[in-house]
Motif scaffolding. Structure first.
Motif, PDB file in Angstrom:
ATOM      1  N   ASN A  94      -0.392   5.154  -8.586  1.00 23.23           N
ATOM      2  CA  ASN A  94      -1.325   6.060  -9.444  1.00 23.23           C
ATOM      3  C   ASN A  94      -2.544   5.806  -8.423  1.00 23.23           C
ATOM      4  O   ASN A  94      -3.434   6.754  -8.416  1.00 23.23           O
ATOM      5  N   ALA A  95      -2.858   4.633  -7.894  1.00 21.83           N
ATOM      6  CA  ALA A  95      -4.085   4.417  -7.157  1.00 21.83           C
ATOM      7  C   ALA A  95      -4.122   5.367  -5.756  1.00 21.83           C
ATOM      8  O   ALA A  95      -5.125   5.879  -5.677  1.00 21.83           O
ATOM      9  N   LEU A  96      -3.086   5.609  -5.305  1.00 22.87           N
ATOM     10  CA  LEU A  96      -2.890   6.420  -3.827  1.00 22.87           C
ATOM     11  C   LEU A  96      -2.968   7.971  -4.496  1.00 22.87           C
ATOM     12  O   LEU A  96      -3.571   8.414  -3.738  1.00 22.87           O
ATOM     13  N   GLU A  97      -2.356   8.231  -5.436  1.00 24.64           N
ATOM     14  CA  GLU A  97      -2.310   9.582  -5.927  1.00 24.64           C
ATOM     15  C   GLU A  97      -3.625   9.995  -6.190  1.00 24.64           C
ATOM     16  O   GLU A  97      -4.233  11.162  -5.990  1.00 24.64           O
ATOM     17  N   SER A  98      -4.492   9.086  -6.842  1.00 22.44           N
ATOM     18  CA  SER A  98      -5.930   9.479  -7.573  1.00 22.44           C
ATOM     19  C   SER A  98      -6.597   9.665  -6.414  1.00 22.44           C
ATOM     20  O   SER A  98      -8.048  10.220  -6.238  1.00 22.44           O
ATOM     21  N   ALA A  99      -6.359   9.004  -4.879  1.00 18.55           N
ATOM     22  CA  ALA A  99      -7.185   9.133  -3.920  1.00 18.55           C
ATOM     23  C   ALA A  99      -6.693  10.515  -2.991  1.00 18.55           C
ATOM     24  O   ALA A  99      -6.876  10.583  -1.701  1.00 18.55           O
ATOM     25  N   ASN A 100      -5.670  11.117  -3.721  1.00 24.54           N
ATOM     26  CA  ASN A 100      -4.992  12.463  -2.873  1.00 24.54           C
ATOM     27  C   ASN A 100      -4.124  12.015  -1.510  1.00 24.54           C
ATOM     28  O   ASN A 100      -3.812  12.699  -0.587  1.00 24.54           O
ATOM     29  N   ALA A 141      -4.069  -2.865  -1.251  1.00 25.74           N
ATOM     30  CA  ALA A 141      -4.530  -4.201  -1.558  1.00 25.74           C
ATOM     31  C   ALA A 141      -5.246  -4.219  -2.940  1.00 25.74           C
ATOM     32  O   ALA A 141      -5.066  -5.155  -3.689  1.00 25.74           O
ATOM     33  N   GLU A 142      -6.265  -3.429  -2.978  1.00 25.76           N
ATOM     34  CA  GLU A 142      -7.041  -3.414  -4.553  1.00 25.76           C
ATOM     35  C   GLU A 142      -6.073  -3.033  -5.512  1.00 25.76           C
ATOM     36  O   GLU A 142      -6.246  -3.936  -6.662  1.00 25.76           O
ATOM     37  N   SER A 143      -5.138  -2.269  -5.459  1.00 30.57           N
ATOM     38  CA  SER A 143      -4.246  -2.170  -6.528  1.00 30.57           C
ATOM     39  C   SER A 143      -3.306  -3.260  -6.595  1.00 30.57           C
ATOM     40  O   SER A 143      -2.947  -3.330  -7.897  1.00 30.57           O
ATOM     41  N   LEU A 144      -3.176  -3.971  -5.898  1.00 29.45           N
ATOM     42  CA  LEU A 144      -2.055  -5.176  -6.061  1.00 29.45           C
ATOM     43  C   LEU A 144      -3.017  -6.276  -6.797  1.00 29.45           C
ATOM     44  O   LEU A 144      -2.407  -7.231  -7.327  1.00 29.45           O
ATOM     45  N   ASN A 145      -4.179  -6.246  -6.575  1.00 30.20           N
ATOM     46  CA  ASN A 145      -4.996  -7.459  -7.110  1.00 30.20           C
ATOM     47  C   ASN A 145      -5.404  -7.205  -8.426  1.00 30.20           C
ATOM     48  O   ASN A 145      -6.242  -7.860  -8.997  1.00 30.20           O
ATOM     49  N   ALA A 146      -5.473  -6.186  -8.864  1.00 34.03           N
ATOM     50  CA  ALA A 146      -5.985  -5.466 -10.444  1.00 34.03           C
ATOM     51  C   ALA A 146      -5.067  -6.220 -11.266  1.00 34.03           C
ATOM     52  O   ALA A 146      -3.923  -6.374 -11.241  1.00 34.03           O
ATOM     53  N   ALA A 183       4.128  -1.239   3.482  1.00 28.52           N
ATOM     54  CA  ALA A 183       3.737  -2.049   2.323  1.00 28.52           C
ATOM     55  C   ALA A 183       5.009  -2.782   1.680  1.00 28.52           C
ATOM     56  O   ALA A 183       5.772  -1.976   1.137  1.00 28.52           O
ATOM     57  N   ILE A 184       4.926  -3.875   1.507  1.00 23.81           N
ATOM     58  CA  ILE A 184       6.247  -4.436   0.749  1.00 23.81           C
ATOM     59  C   ILE A 184       5.579  -5.074  -0.732  1.00 23.81           C
ATOM     60  O   ILE A 184       4.731  -6.045  -0.515  1.00 23.81           O
ATOM     61  N   ILE A 185       6.158  -4.608  -1.656  1.00 20.76           N
ATOM     62  CA  ILE A 185       5.271  -5.037  -2.909  1.00 20.76           C
ATOM     63  C   ILE A 185       6.377  -5.519  -3.911  1.00 20.76           C
ATOM     64  O   ILE A 185       7.534  -5.302  -3.897  1.00 20.76           O
ATOM     65  N   ARG A 186       6.047  -5.833  -5.086  1.00 25.23           N
ATOM     66  CA  ARG A 186       6.776  -6.342  -6.154  1.00 25.23           C
ATOM     67  C   ARG A 186       6.885  -5.241  -7.099  1.00 25.23           C
ATOM     68  O   ARG A 186       6.103  -4.278  -7.211  1.00 25.23           O
ATOM     69  N   PRO A 187       8.167  -5.077  -7.582  1.00 24.48           N
ATOM     70  CA  PRO A 187       8.585  -3.834  -8.061  1.00 24.48           C
ATOM     71  C   PRO A 187       7.722  -3.205  -9.383  1.00 24.48           C
ATOM     72  O   PRO A 187       7.310  -2.119  -9.877  1.00 24.48           O
TER      73      PRO A 187
END
Length: 83
Positions: A18-24, A78-83, A6-10
Motif C-alpha cells: 500500500n505504501a509503494l502503491e500510494s507513491a505510484n 523501510a518506513e512501512s516496516l517500522n510503522a 526486500a525480504i519481509i515478514r508475510p
C-alpha cells in the motif's frame, strides 16, 4: 535502472504494498521464501509438543526502478516496516 530486493515478514506485505502503491510504484514481483535471521527460528507448540521451526516463512519483493527512484523506494519500504 536498479534492482531492489526486500525480504519481509508475510504480515507486513499489505503495509509495504500500500505504501509503494500510494507513491505510484506498482510494479513488483513477490516470491514466497523461507529463511532465518538473528532469531534463529521460532519455537512452536503443536499438540503439547514444542518444536523448533528453523526456517521461517518470508516474502521476497523484487523491483526494478529508475536510478533516481531507488533511494525513495528503499525509504518507503523501510518506513512501512517500522510503522
Amino acid at each position: 535502472m536498479k534492482k531492489i530486493e526486500a525480504i519481509i515478514r508475510p504480515e507486513k506485505l499489505d503495509d509495504v504494498k500500500n505504501a509503494l502503491e500510494s507513491a505510484n510504484f506498482v510494479s513488483m514481483n513477490l516470491t514466497e521464501i523461507r529463511g532465518r535471521g538473528r532469531q534463529k527460528g521460532v519455537k512452536l507448540a503443536w499438540r503439547g509438543t514444542e518444536y523448533l521451526m528453523e526456517m521461517v516463512p518470508k516474502i521476497k519483493i523484487d523491483m526494478v526502478v529508475r536510478n533516481e527512484d531507488a533511494e525513495k523506494v528503499v525509504e518507503i519500504i523501510a518506513e512501512s516496516l517500522n510503522a
